[in-house]
Design an enzyme around this catalytic site. Structure first.
Site, PDB file in Angstrom:
ATOM      1  N   GLU A  72     -18.487  16.200  39.310  1.00  0.00           N
ATOM      2  CA  GLU A  72     -19.873  16.897  39.508  1.00  0.00           C
ATOM      3  C   GLU A  72     -21.052  16.375  38.793  1.00  0.00           C
ATOM      4  OE1 GLU A  72     -16.219  19.810  40.434  1.00  0.00           O
ATOM      5  OE2 GLU A  72     -16.977  18.083  39.067  1.00  0.00           O
TER       6      GLU A  72
ATOM      7  N   CYS B 250     -13.955  23.010  37.852  1.00  0.00           N
ATOM      8  CA  CYS B 250     -13.403  23.893  36.858  1.00  0.00           C
ATOM      9  C   CYS B 250     -14.369  24.919  36.303  1.00  0.00           C
ATOM     10  CB  CYS B 250     -13.237  22.708  35.471  1.00  0.00           C
ATOM     11  SG  CYS B 250     -14.219  21.972  34.701  1.00  0.00           S
TER      12      CYS B 250
ATOM     13  N   SER C   4      20.451  -9.758  40.370  1.00  0.00           N
ATOM     14  CA  SER C   4      19.748  -8.963  41.407  1.00  0.00           C
ATOM     15  C   SER C   4      18.446  -9.478  41.783  1.00  0.00           C
ATOM     16  CB  SER C   4      19.422  -7.621  40.583  1.00  0.00           C
ATOM     17  OG  SER C   4      18.880  -7.726  39.355  1.00  0.00           O
TER      18      SER C   4
ATOM     19  N   ARG D 169       1.075  -7.458  36.960  1.00  0.00           N
ATOM     20  CA  ARG D 169       0.750  -8.608  36.863  1.00  0.00           C
ATOM     21  C   ARG D 169       0.051  -9.083  38.144  1.00  0.00           C
ATOM     22  NH1 ARG D 169       5.931  -8.384  34.947  1.00  0.00           N
ATOM     23  NH2 ARG D 169       6.996  -9.215  36.627  1.00  0.00           N
TER      24      ARG D 169
ATOM     25  N   GLU E  94      12.208   2.635  37.329  1.00  0.00           N
ATOM     26  CA  GLU E  94      12.567   1.147  38.167  1.00  0.00           C
ATOM     27  C   GLU E  94      14.168   0.757  37.514  1.00  0.00           C
ATOM     28  OE1 GLU E  94      10.301  -1.821  39.062  1.00  0.00           O
ATOM     29  OE2 GLU E  94       8.632  -1.010  38.762  1.00  0.00           O
TER      30      GLU E  94
ATOM     31  N   GLY F 169      18.485   0.970  37.212  1.00  0.00           N
ATOM     32  CA  GLY F 169      19.370   0.785  37.884  1.00  0.00           C
ATOM     33  C   GLY F 169      20.032   1.951  38.709  1.00  0.00           C
TER      34      GLY F 169
END
Length: 394
Positions: free
Chosen positions: A66, A92, A185, A224, A317, A319
């Site tokens: 604001e 707020c 993997s 990346r 992320e 397994g």
């Protein structure tokens, strides 16, 4: 998530409110992933149907949206008095690093405030709107509320649950395998899916894996993307590793890379002090954490600690063991599956979830609302909301 409380003074929205609120949400998104522990907030000022000022909260400690919009209007030589203020979160009414935005709105002479959603913070939660009404400001709330809640799902989760918003992402084959039986993997998915993950990494506060992923994949867990891909340049999330006994290899790339983000390792409280000293020497912070009866880290307690350390959003992320532990603990807010058009086979090849799972189909966890499905190059992305709103994918 929060909904509009009983505020009898609220007035109905006007037809033009939706379009201007979309612009306020667009302003808020300019600071994606940069405002924690604060929410992302954008503001648009409108007078006589014309936009006279825009602003967004760029980072904790800087001007709220604001105030930024007021400064923008004044820089153009326009007095915001009498205008309508559109904002994606209730202004707020409490002091933090900056004074209350309600005071700024009243001082500026704003005649009408349109908010997308109520602030879930118990110290605010409608009080900001009440103060504006008491000062003679016309107040509207609930315009594009669903979109606003989705944008600030991490902030809402921390405020209401005391832990970060958790997104679990897996990359798997058509037959539901994370890897071959020998553990190979990568690369399961193509470049488009991997780019989508890096965009999400730029937007979350932290990214988490388990010790086995650290050991087998030797990941960097950085964002990346090219500088031109992200306004202001990409950023790395804080990296978190679950390693109860501190057995992970000290030679991991995670511990030997140039990055502005911190690396934290969650370990059992009785961990080896010599191993901790070795991580300390690498600039890695060890977070002592209680163990449960099954020998796994108490994830709920860990998440509370991570929230206290400033993380509002967490991307998991890891397994099958790590993802399964979060699932079994009921700590998954969003599930993202990147499915590659390949078959792996093999009874010993890991699936996306291990752990105890549910005892019967009656206990199954169902997605909330419709699934989000899109094609990413050769792969398919499926996004399901489990406990709350999807974050970071709009």
């Amino acid at each position: 998530m929060t909904t509009v409380p009983a505020l009898p003074f609220l007035t109905p929205p006007r037809p033009e409110d939706v379009g201007f609120m979309r612009l306020a949400l667009a302003e808020a998104r300019k600071a994606y992933g940069r405002t924690s522990p604060n929410p992302m907030v954008g503001t648009v000022l409108v007078k006589d149907g014309e936009i006279i000022g825009r602003g967004h909260h760029a980072s904790a400690g800087l001007d709220h949206a604001e105030v930024a919009a007021f400064k923008d209007a004044l820089s153009r030589g326009i007095d915001p008095k009498g205008c309508t203020l559109y904002v994606n979160l209730e202004p707020c009414c409490i002091y933090g690093h900056t004074p209350p935005c309600t005071d700024a709105c009243i001082s500026a002479g704003i005649s009408r405030v349109v908010a997308a959603m109520v602030d879930p913070n118990p110290r605010v939660k409608g009080e900001g709107l009440r103060r504006l009404h008491a000062a003679g400001v016309e107040v509207v709330c609930g315009v594009l509320e669903e979109e606003a809640q989705q944008l600030n799902a991490p902030f809402c989760t921390v405020v209401t649950k005391g832990r970060p918003h958790v997104t679990v992402k897996v990359a798997m084959s058509l037959d539901g395998k994370l890897a071959t039986a020998t553990g190979e993997s990568f690369p399961m998915t193509g470049p488009e899916a991997r780019r989508a993950v890096h965009i999400l990494r730029d937007r979350v506060d932290g990214i988490l894996i388990g010790r086995r992923t650290l050991e087998l994949d030797d990941p960097r867990l950085t964002c990346r993307l090219e500088a031109q891909d992200i306004p202001g340049g990409p950023r790395d999330p804080v990296r978190v590793v679950l390693d109860p006994k501190l057995d992970g290899p000290l030679s991991s790339r995670l511990y030997h890379q140039e990055s502005s983000a911190a690396t934290w390792v969650a370990a059992a409280q009785d961990h080896d002090p010599d191993k901790r000293a070795a991580l300390d020497a690498l600039g890695v912070e060890v977070i002592p954490c209680a163990l449960k009866a099954d020998g796994l880290l108490d994830l709920e307690a860990l998440l509370e600690r991570l929230a206290a350390m400033g993380l509002c959003s967490l991307l998991v992320e890891g397994g099958a063991v790590t993802a399964g532990a979060f699932f079994d603990a009921g700590l998954v807010d969003v599930w993202i599956a990147h499915i590659a058009p390949v078959l792996v086979g093999g009874a010993d090849a890991p699936g996306p979830l291990s752990g105890r799972g549910v005892a019967s189909l009656a206990e199954r966890v169902e997605a909330r609302g419709p699934l989000r499905v899109r094609q990413l190059g050769q792969d398919i992305e499926i996004v399901a909301s489990v406990e709350g709103h999807v974050y970071g994918l709009d």
